[in-house]
Design an enzyme around this catalytic site. Sequence first.
Site, mmCIF file in Angstrom:
data_model
loop_
_atom_site.group_PDB
_atom_site.id
_atom_site.type_symbol
_atom_site.label_atom_id
_atom_site.label_comp_id
_atom_site.label_asym_id
_atom_site.label_seq_id
_atom_site.Cartn_x
_atom_site.Cartn_y
_atom_site.Cartn_z
ATOM 1 N N ARG A 177 0.832 -1.208 0.000
ATOM 2 C CA ARG A 177 0.000 0.000 0.000
ATOM 3 C C ARG A 177 0.864 1.256 0.000
ATOM 4 N NH1 ARG A 177 -3.984 -2.437 4.057
ATOM 5 N NH2 ARG A 177 -3.184 -1.162 5.745
ATOM 6 N N ARG A 181 9.443 6.503 -3.555
ATOM 7 C CA ARG A 181 9.590 7.460 -4.660
ATOM 8 C C ARG A 181 11.018 7.986 -4.736
ATOM 9 N NH1 ARG A 181 4.756 10.151 -2.556
ATOM 10 N NH2 ARG A 181 2.942 9.127 -3.431
ATOM 11 N N ARG A 253 -7.504 -6.143 15.251
ATOM 12 C CA ARG A 253 -6.707 -5.260 16.097
ATOM 13 C C ARG A 253 -7.625 -4.115 16.512
ATOM 14 N NH1 ARG A 253 -2.319 -7.045 18.228
ATOM 15 N NH2 ARG A 253 -1.206 -5.059 18.121
ATOM 16 N N ARG A 283 1.682 6.207 16.512
ATOM 17 C CA ARG A 283 1.716 7.558 15.936
ATOM 18 C C ARG A 283 1.005 8.547 16.841
ATOM 19 N NH1 ARG A 283 -2.349 6.462 10.684
ATOM 20 N NH2 ARG A 283 -4.051 5.577 11.901
ATOM 21 N N GLU A 304 -1.681 7.023 19.628
ATOM 22 C CA GLU A 304 -2.433 5.854 19.153
ATOM 23 C C GLU A 304 -1.688 4.566 19.492
ATOM 24 O OE1 GLU A 304 -3.934 6.557 15.202
ATOM 25 O OE2 GLU A 304 -3.937 4.414 14.760
ATOM 26 N N TYR A 352 -10.372 -4.645 5.121
ATOM 27 C CA TYR A 352 -9.961 -3.269 5.317
ATOM 28 C C TYR A 352 -10.431 -2.477 4.097
ATOM 29 C CZ TYR A 352 -7.664 1.003 6.189
ATOM 30 O OH TYR A 352 -7.457 2.346 6.419
ATOM 31 N N ASP A 354 -10.998 1.399 2.457
ATOM 32 C CA ASP A 354 -10.927 2.851 2.539
ATOM 33 C C ASP A 354 -12.321 3.427 2.289
ATOM 34 O OD1 ASP A 354 -8.331 3.556 3.281
ATOM 35 O OD2 ASP A 354 -7.557 3.191 1.268
HETATM 36 P P1 FAD Z 1 -18.252 1.591 10.137
HETATM 37 O O1 FAD Z 1 -17.783 2.979 9.979
HETATM 38 O O2 FAD Z 1 -17.532 0.711 11.085
HETATM 39 O O3 FAD Z 1 -19.794 1.631 10.558
HETATM 40 C C1 FAD Z 1 -20.500 0.523 11.051
HETATM 41 C C2 FAD Z 1 -21.534 1.029 12.037
HETATM 42 O O4 FAD Z 1 -22.383 -0.077 12.403
HETATM 43 C C3 FAD Z 1 -20.942 1.560 13.329
HETATM 44 O O5 FAD Z 1 -21.395 2.878 13.568
HETATM 45 C C4 FAD Z 1 -21.463 0.595 14.400
HETATM 46 O O6 FAD Z 1 -21.761 1.245 15.625
HETATM 47 C C5 FAD Z 1 -22.711 0.045 13.764
HETATM 48 N N1 FAD Z 1 -23.080 -1.294 14.253
HETATM 49 C C6 FAD Z 1 -22.304 -2.391 14.242
HETATM 50 N N2 FAD Z 1 -22.978 -3.441 14.744
HETATM 51 C C7 FAD Z 1 -24.207 -2.995 15.088
HETATM 52 C C8 FAD Z 1 -25.368 -3.614 15.656
HETATM 53 N N3 FAD Z 1 -25.402 -4.922 15.967
HETATM 54 N N4 FAD Z 1 -26.461 -2.845 15.884
HETATM 55 C C9 FAD Z 1 -26.438 -1.519 15.561
HETATM 56 N N5 FAD Z 1 -25.379 -0.893 15.001
HETATM 57 C C10 FAD Z 1 -24.279 -1.612 14.771
HETATM 58 N N6 FAD Z 1 -10.379 5.321 5.052
HETATM 59 C C11 FAD Z 1 -9.899 6.264 4.201
HETATM 60 O O7 FAD Z 1 -10.370 6.345 3.062
HETATM 61 N N7 FAD Z 1 -8.910 7.130 4.584
HETATM 62 C C12 FAD Z 1 -8.347 7.085 5.817
HETATM 63 O O8 FAD Z 1 -7.447 7.879 6.134
HETATM 64 C C13 FAD Z 1 -8.819 6.106 6.734
HETATM 65 N N8 FAD Z 1 -8.295 6.024 7.960
HETATM 66 C C14 FAD Z 1 -8.728 5.058 8.801
HETATM 67 C C15 FAD Z 1 -8.145 4.994 10.062
HETATM 68 C C16 FAD Z 1 -8.559 4.013 10.945
HETATM 69 C C17 FAD Z 1 -7.914 3.965 12.305
HETATM 70 C C18 FAD Z 1 -9.548 3.077 10.567
HETATM 71 C C19 FAD Z 1 -9.964 1.960 11.494
HETATM 72 C C20 FAD Z 1 -10.152 3.151 9.333
HETATM 73 C C21 FAD Z 1 -9.750 4.139 8.433
HETATM 74 N N9 FAD Z 1 -10.346 4.280 7.183
HETATM 75 C C22 FAD Z 1 -9.869 5.220 6.307
HETATM 76 C C23 FAD Z 1 -11.465 3.392 6.760
HETATM 77 C C24 FAD Z 1 -12.878 3.941 7.102
HETATM 78 O O9 FAD Z 1 -12.994 4.070 8.500
HETATM 79 C C25 FAD Z 1 -13.928 2.961 6.553
HETATM 80 O O10 FAD Z 1 -13.843 2.940 5.148
HETATM 81 C C26 FAD Z 1 -15.385 3.300 6.911
HETATM 82 O O11 FAD Z 1 -15.547 3.648 8.253
HETATM 83 C C27 FAD Z 1 -16.257 2.090 6.621
HETATM 84 O O12 FAD Z 1 -17.615 2.404 6.848
HETATM 85 P P2 FAD Z 1 -18.668 1.290 7.271
HETATM 86 O O13 FAD Z 1 -19.986 1.956 7.289
HETATM 87 O O14 FAD Z 1 -18.511 0.076 6.427
HETATM 88 O O15 FAD Z 1 -18.233 0.827 8.744
HETATM 89 N N1 UDP Z 2 3.801 1.039 8.115
HETATM 90 C C1 UDP Z 2 5.029 1.042 8.740
HETATM 91 N N2 UDP Z 2 5.582 2.240 9.116
HETATM 92 C C2 UDP Z 2 4.952 3.420 8.932
HETATM 93 C C3 UDP Z 2 3.692 3.417 8.297
HETATM 94 C C4 UDP Z 2 3.137 2.209 7.909
HETATM 95 O O1 UDP Z 2 5.616 0.001 8.955
HETATM 96 O O2 UDP Z 2 5.510 4.464 9.333
HETATM 97 C C5 UDP Z 2 3.238 -0.269 7.715
HETATM 98 C C6 UDP Z 2 2.243 -0.806 8.765
HETATM 99 O O3 UDP Z 2 2.409 -2.213 8.849
HETATM 100 C C7 UDP Z 2 0.896 -0.446 8.173
HETATM 101 C C8 UDP Z 2 1.173 -0.575 6.660
HETATM 102 O O4 UDP Z 2 2.537 -0.147 6.498
HETATM 103 O O5 UDP Z 2 -0.107 -1.332 8.600
HETATM 104 C C9 UDP Z 2 0.254 0.245 5.780
HETATM 105 O O6 UDP Z 2 0.400 1.611 6.119
HETATM 106 P P1 UDP Z 2 -0.830 2.610 6.096
HETATM 107 O O7 UDP Z 2 -0.332 3.969 6.377
HETATM 108 O O8 UDP Z 2 -1.612 2.353 4.848
HETATM 109 O O9 UDP Z 2 -1.608 2.108 7.387
HETATM 110 P P2 UDP Z 2 -3.130 2.262 7.831
HETATM 111 O O10 UDP Z 2 -3.714 3.474 7.174
HETATM 112 O O11 UDP Z 2 -3.718 0.976 7.390
HETATM 113 O O12 UDP Z 2 -3.018 2.394 9.317
#
Ligand code: FAD
Ligand code: UDP
Length: 383
Positions: A177, A181, A253, A283, A304, A352, A354
Amino acid sequence: MKILCVGAGLSGAVIGRKLAEAGHEVVILDARDHIGGNCHTERDAETGVMVHIYGPHIFHTDDAEVWDYVNSFETFLPYKNRVKTTSRDPKGELGVFSLPVNLHTINQFFRKTLRPEEAHAFITEDQADTSIADPQTFEEQAMRFVGRDLYEAFFKGYTMKQWGCHPSELPASILKRLPVRFNYDDNYFFHQFQGMPENGYTAMIAAILDHPGITVQLETSFARDQAGDYDHVFYSGPLDGYFDFELGRLGYRTLDFERFTHQGDYQGCAVMNYGEVDVPYTRITEHKHFSPWESHEGSVCYREFSRECTPDDIPYYPIRQVKEKALLSDYVALAEKTRGVTFVGRLGTYRYLDMDVTIREALDTAAVFVEKGTAPAFVMAPL
Ligand code: FAD
Ligand code: UDP
């Protein structure tokens, strides 16, 4: 038809909206006390900063239709993700380096003044382990493309903290991912469209949900026997949770965020990674840098920490190793026998995703239902 969407995150909101526009009566429920799922943003009462409550979210996509879709509900302002990392150089000295690995990183880290072609030759001939023909693991992928020094400083420790295991136990796909560069482009993403919603993701999702055909019920957990009250259910909760974990739990996780405040600018950027394994967090996010068009004296930061998810925690990252995939295939078989339910989104398909992919899949899933009047257990196969 009467439709139930479980979850008011992006998946539930986008599907619900499309079906309401097609004339269906949609109920969306969420166990939490807010809409937006893990994209939820909220203004911090103390500092006024817009905070990404469940971790940093940057919108990036090459999908023009998805970009138009989000822009039709909220103004997106330009935002480029420029991540820094604190780690030790080959002499053991602590420094701040640019990510993803780019020409600046290489020159700073090795104390050189290489031009692009020289840097390319240096990494591929002097650093990379070319004896690895077909990298399978995260570690092999790193050793093959950047070599031991950069791997150990930036990826090994961070990944052990993030995933709780050695990088030799993880698939190469996780590292793929991240680009390498040989110029000074330090944009974390390659995508054509990138931005940040001016008023936060929750405002955007509130606008998506703002349709007379949609009723939202918060603090309401879904119970399986409710499904009978509806013609179809779109379920964006955890796949194993739908079946009361009867076959066991899919591994995730989880993250702990340690909030602290600061007067002024704490770290000068939105995201600072920590590559060393003995720094316990992965981070620090300083949220006000996600809204560079706003100005705040106070600052809110999140340290985090990543750890194994227990039944009481929020599942964040699906692990999807061999063991989890075997259990996943058993749950998929159960789900496929279930009538009238489509499993969607990050948790419903145990992938996972986005935000842009989540929206794309939600639009496609809704389109299948609108066309056929039904939808299978999975429009997007989890395996
Ligand atoms: P969710 O957002 O998880 O929504 C599911 C909902 O269902 C929740 O509100 C939950 O409460 C509800 N629910 C679950 N079970 C029940 C139940 N039994 N009854 C009632 N309600 C329930 N994407 C990016 O594009 N860019 C980013 O920089 C990025 N950063 C991220 C960083 C982190 C730490 C994480 C974990 C994800 C990140 N993502 C990012 C991904 C992004 O969060 C997801 O694409 C998005 O949230 C998915 O939406 P969803 O609706 O499928 O799931
Ligand atoms: N990663 C790493 N060092 C960094 C950033 C990312 O080793 O400084 C690794 C880590 O295993 C991570 C993966 O690269 O899960 C993908 O990075 P990304 O930034 O896409 O992580 P996410 O948004 O999934 O947290």
